[in-house]
Design a protein around this motif. Sequence first.
Motif, PDB file in Angstrom:
ATOM      1  N   HIS A 186      21.962 -67.739  22.591  1.00  0.00           N
ATOM      2  CA  HIS A 186      20.751 -67.195  21.812  1.00  0.00           C
ATOM      3  C   HIS A 186      19.911 -65.940  22.653  1.00  0.00           C
ATOM      4  N   GLY A 187      20.087 -66.148  23.889  1.00  0.00           N
ATOM      5  CA  GLY A 187      19.338 -65.121  24.637  1.00  0.00           C
ATOM      6  C   GLY A 187      20.283 -64.268  25.547  1.00  0.00           C
ATOM      7  N   ILE A 188      19.980 -62.940  25.828  1.00  0.00           N
ATOM      8  CA  ILE A 188      21.027 -62.088  26.715  1.00  0.00           C
ATOM      9  C   ILE A 188      19.958 -61.399  27.394  1.00  0.00           C
ATOM     10  N   ILE A 247      22.056 -54.975  22.738  1.00  0.00           N
ATOM     11  CA  ILE A 247      21.988 -56.210  22.685  1.00  0.00           C
ATOM     12  C   ILE A 247      21.166 -56.297  21.305  1.00  0.00           C
ATOM     13  N   ASP A 248      21.620 -57.402  20.635  1.00  0.00           N
ATOM     14  CA  ASP A 248      21.076 -57.926  19.337  1.00  0.00           C
ATOM     15  C   ASP A 248      19.484 -58.213  19.786  1.00  0.00           C
ATOM     16  N   ASP A 250      28.557 -56.937  23.138  1.00  0.00           N
ATOM     17  CA  ASP A 250      28.993 -57.168  21.648  1.00  0.00           C
ATOM     18  C   ASP A 250      29.598 -58.640  21.780  1.00  0.00           C
ATOM     19  N   GLU A 251      30.240 -58.895  22.630  1.00  0.00           N
ATOM     20  CA  GLU A 251      31.040 -60.520  22.409  1.00  0.00           C
ATOM     21  C   GLU A 251      29.897 -61.651  22.627  1.00  0.00           C
ATOM     22  N   LEU A 252      28.697 -61.401  23.605  1.00  0.00           N
ATOM     23  CA  LEU A 252      27.582 -62.145  23.690  1.00  0.00           C
ATOM     24  C   LEU A 252      26.917 -62.083  22.522  1.00  0.00           C
ATOM     25  N   ASN A 253      26.632 -60.854  21.869  1.00  0.00           N
ATOM     26  CA  ASN A 253      25.868 -60.796  20.493  1.00  0.00           C
ATOM     27  C   ASN A 253      26.577 -61.403  19.256  1.00  0.00           C
ATOM     28  N   ALA A 296      31.775 -47.941  31.860  1.00  0.00           N
ATOM     29  CA  ALA A 296      30.591 -48.419  31.261  1.00  0.00           C
ATOM     30  C   ALA A 296      30.880 -49.456  29.614  1.00  0.00           C
ATOM     31  N   SER A 297      32.111 -49.099  29.300  1.00  0.00           N
ATOM     32  CA  SER A 297      32.579 -49.676  28.102  1.00  0.00           C
ATOM     33  C   SER A 297      32.753 -51.182  28.456  1.00  0.00           C
ATOM     34  N   GLU A 298      33.266 -51.475  29.509  1.00  0.00           N
ATOM     35  CA  GLU A 298      33.342 -52.889  29.806  1.00  0.00           C
ATOM     36  C   GLU A 298      32.001 -53.683  29.606  1.00  0.00           C
ATOM     37  N   LEU A 299      31.095 -53.118  30.035  1.00  0.00           N
ATOM     38  CA  LEU A 299      29.749 -53.753  29.954  1.00  0.00           C
ATOM     39  C   LEU A 299      29.265 -53.895  28.289  1.00  0.00           C
ATOM     40  N   TYR A 300      29.380 -52.505  27.716  1.00  0.00           N
ATOM     41  CA  TYR A 300      29.131 -52.565  26.154  1.00  0.00           C
ATOM     42  C   TYR A 300      29.828 -53.615  25.351  1.00  0.00           C
TER      43      TYR A 300
END
Length: 297
Positions: A91-93, A112-113, A82-85, A74-78
Amino acid sequence: MTDIIDGKAVAEGIRAELESSVGALKDAGVTPGLATVLMSDDPASETYVSMKQRDCEEVGIEGIHVEIDPDAPASELYDAIDELNDDPEVHGILVQMPVPEHVDSRRVLRAIDPTKDADGFHPENVGMLVAGHPRFKPCTPHGVQKLLASANVDTEGKDAVVVGRSNIVGKPMANLLVQKADGGNATVTVCHSRTADLAAKTREADIVVAAAGVPEMIDGEMLSDGVTVIDVGVNRVDADTEKGYELVGDVDFESAKEKASAITPVPGGVGPMTRAMLLYNTVKAAGIREGVEVELP
């Protein structure tokens, strides 16, 4: 004559207007970016994501796609979130649901931010919606509002019944309809699997939004004359067709349209609107984040 609400046509109109909005942002040096994250090998999820990426391309939004092995920790998804944030070009995730069982979906939404939450499901954005000051409206309920407006259905003072209480559709739909705002001011009843005598509730409604995920559970006998019916359900049922199945809604379309003044079909009703409003939220997020005022449809 019953008005068959053409969600595909309404969505195309919104996308056309969003192209102008994207153009205005680009004139200000901003290219909106939407990141889709897929941690699944489910063919339906893969199809949904590819459709969303194609939608982005059509209106000029930069599409970024991240795939993660569904067997990965699961850490890979988190970490990916974080990188996309932190990525200024995103601008959108959107994390395509469902995620694997070993991943906490609630933690995914919280990760997600909230200013990049294109689905509108982060707890902060849910709270803002309930408080009457939405940053991002969840895509499907927002799309339903747009469909009602396109059919000139005035919700003010009307009795609305929402069948279904999911966090994705039912609850936010009820919140939008009850808001003291355009597209709201309705008296709202939320029905669900524990509701006693559902038909008694739906027969009293001026507007019925069916979002329970049960094939054709609502028929014409459960509706009053002149009702507006919005069918959110998309259910695959066995049928004597080339594919061996057909898609039906939560409403029995043929009997319901005999009572309804306006009704959405399945497919071709709410579905196209959900995708259009995802683009809407992405463009809105880009304007907010970059401090550029942009007109939205």
